[in-house]
Motif scaffolding. Structure first.
Motif, PDB file in Angstrom:
ATOM      1  N   LYS A   1      44.308  26.066  49.244  1.00  0.00           N
ATOM      2  CA  LYS A   1      44.179  27.165  50.194  1.00  0.00           C
ATOM      3  C   LYS A   1      44.016  28.532  49.544  1.00  0.00           C
ATOM      4  N   VAL A   2      44.251  28.629  48.242  1.00  0.00           N
ATOM      5  CA  VAL A   2      44.079  29.904  47.544  1.00  0.00           C
ATOM      6  C   VAL A   2      42.595  30.118  47.298  1.00  0.00           C
ATOM      7  N   THR A   3      42.093  31.297  47.650  1.00  0.00           N
ATOM      8  CA  THR A   3      40.676  31.603  47.477  1.00  0.00           C
ATOM      9  C   THR A   3      40.413  32.550  46.314  1.00  0.00           C
ATOM     10  N   VAL A   4      41.427  33.331  45.932  1.00  0.00           N
ATOM     11  CA  VAL A   4      41.244  34.293  44.847  1.00  0.00           C
ATOM     12  C   VAL A   4      42.558  34.471  44.088  1.00  0.00           C
ATOM     13  N   VAL A   5      42.432  34.581  42.759  1.00  0.00           N
ATOM     14  CA  VAL A   5      43.568  34.870  41.880  1.00  0.00           C
ATOM     15  C   VAL A   5      43.300  36.217  41.226  1.00  0.00           C
ATOM     16  N   VAL A   6      44.299  37.100  41.278  1.00  0.00           N
ATOM     17  CA  VAL A   6      44.228  38.391  40.601  1.00  0.00           C
ATOM     18  C   VAL A   6      45.319  38.368  39.546  1.00  0.00           C
ATOM     19  N   ALA A   7      44.938  38.399  38.258  1.00  0.00           N
ATOM     20  CA  ALA A   7      45.911  38.235  37.180  1.00  0.00           C
ATOM     21  C   ALA A   7      45.779  39.325  36.126  1.00  0.00           C
ATOM     22  N   ASP A   8      46.917  39.788  35.643  1.00  0.00           N
ATOM     23  CA  ASP A   8      46.955  40.695  34.506  1.00  0.00           C
ATOM     24  C   ASP A   8      46.638  39.898  33.245  1.00  0.00           C
ATOM     25  N   VAL A   9      45.998  40.508  32.273  1.00  0.00           N
ATOM     26  CA  VAL A   9      45.719  39.828  31.010  1.00  0.00           C
ATOM     27  C   VAL A   9      47.016  39.567  30.258  1.00  0.00           C
ATOM     28  N   ASN A  10      47.878  40.571  30.189  1.00  0.00           N
ATOM     29  CA  ASN A  10      49.104  40.487  29.406  1.00  0.00           C
ATOM     30  C   ASN A  10      50.260  40.017  30.275  1.00  0.00           C
ATOM     31  N   LEU A  11      50.558  38.722  30.170  1.00  0.00           N
ATOM     32  CA  LEU A  11      51.631  38.115  30.952  1.00  0.00           C
ATOM     33  C   LEU A  11      52.680  37.514  30.011  1.00  0.00           C
ATOM     34  N   PRO A  12      53.930  37.474  30.446  1.00  0.00           N
ATOM     35  CA  PRO A  12      54.950  36.820  29.620  1.00  0.00           C
ATOM     36  C   PRO A  12      54.785  35.301  29.682  1.00  0.00           C
TER      37      PRO A  12
END
Length: 135
Positions: A54-65
């Motif tokens: 059901k997820v259509t888009v992911v918005v992610a930071d490059v620098n993640l822990p």
């Protein structure tokens, strides 16, 4: 469930900064998207597995822990869920942008929330990749 009662498209925000995560979520909710919020890539993968497509888009930071950064997450999403659009953001991506999968959009921080919202909303409504949409 009738057509009018169908669930709204879902966006997944993957951001370790709580204020940025909440800002992105609030903006996306204003544009008729439901939003899941997570702080790292491992939780994002778990959420994607549990979301039944059901997820259509992911918005992610490059620098993640954690073991995976946002670029690794984008690569995994492009392989495991190729129909999901991915937007990657960062104020300091370093050399990682060259590792982004084809079709992934990079939006530099500080980003204008409208850029994220526009890309996510169009992707969710049009049912195709964000990379094909002008920001």
């Amino acid at each position: 469930m009738t057509h009018a009662q169908e669930a709204r498209p879902i966006a997944l925000i993957v951001e370790d900064d709580a204020a940025q995560r909440e800002l992105g979520a609030v903006m996306l909710e204003e544009f008729d998207l439901d939003v899941f919020r997570v702080a790292n890539a491992e939780d994002a993968i778990e959420r994607l597995r549990d979301s039944s497509g059901k997820v259509t888009v992911v918005v992610a930071d490059v620098n993640l822990p954690g073991a995976m950064d946002g670029v690794s997450l984008a690569r995994s999403v492009s392989i495991l869920w190729p129909g999901i659009s991915v937007i990657v953001t960062s104020g300091n991506p370093g050399q990682r942008l060259s590792d982004l999968p084809e079709g992934c959009v990079y939006v530099p921080k500080p980003w204008c929330p409208l850029d994220i919202v526009t890309a996510a909303e169009r992707a969710a409504r049009c049912g195709h990749s964000v990379h094909a949409l002008p920001l």
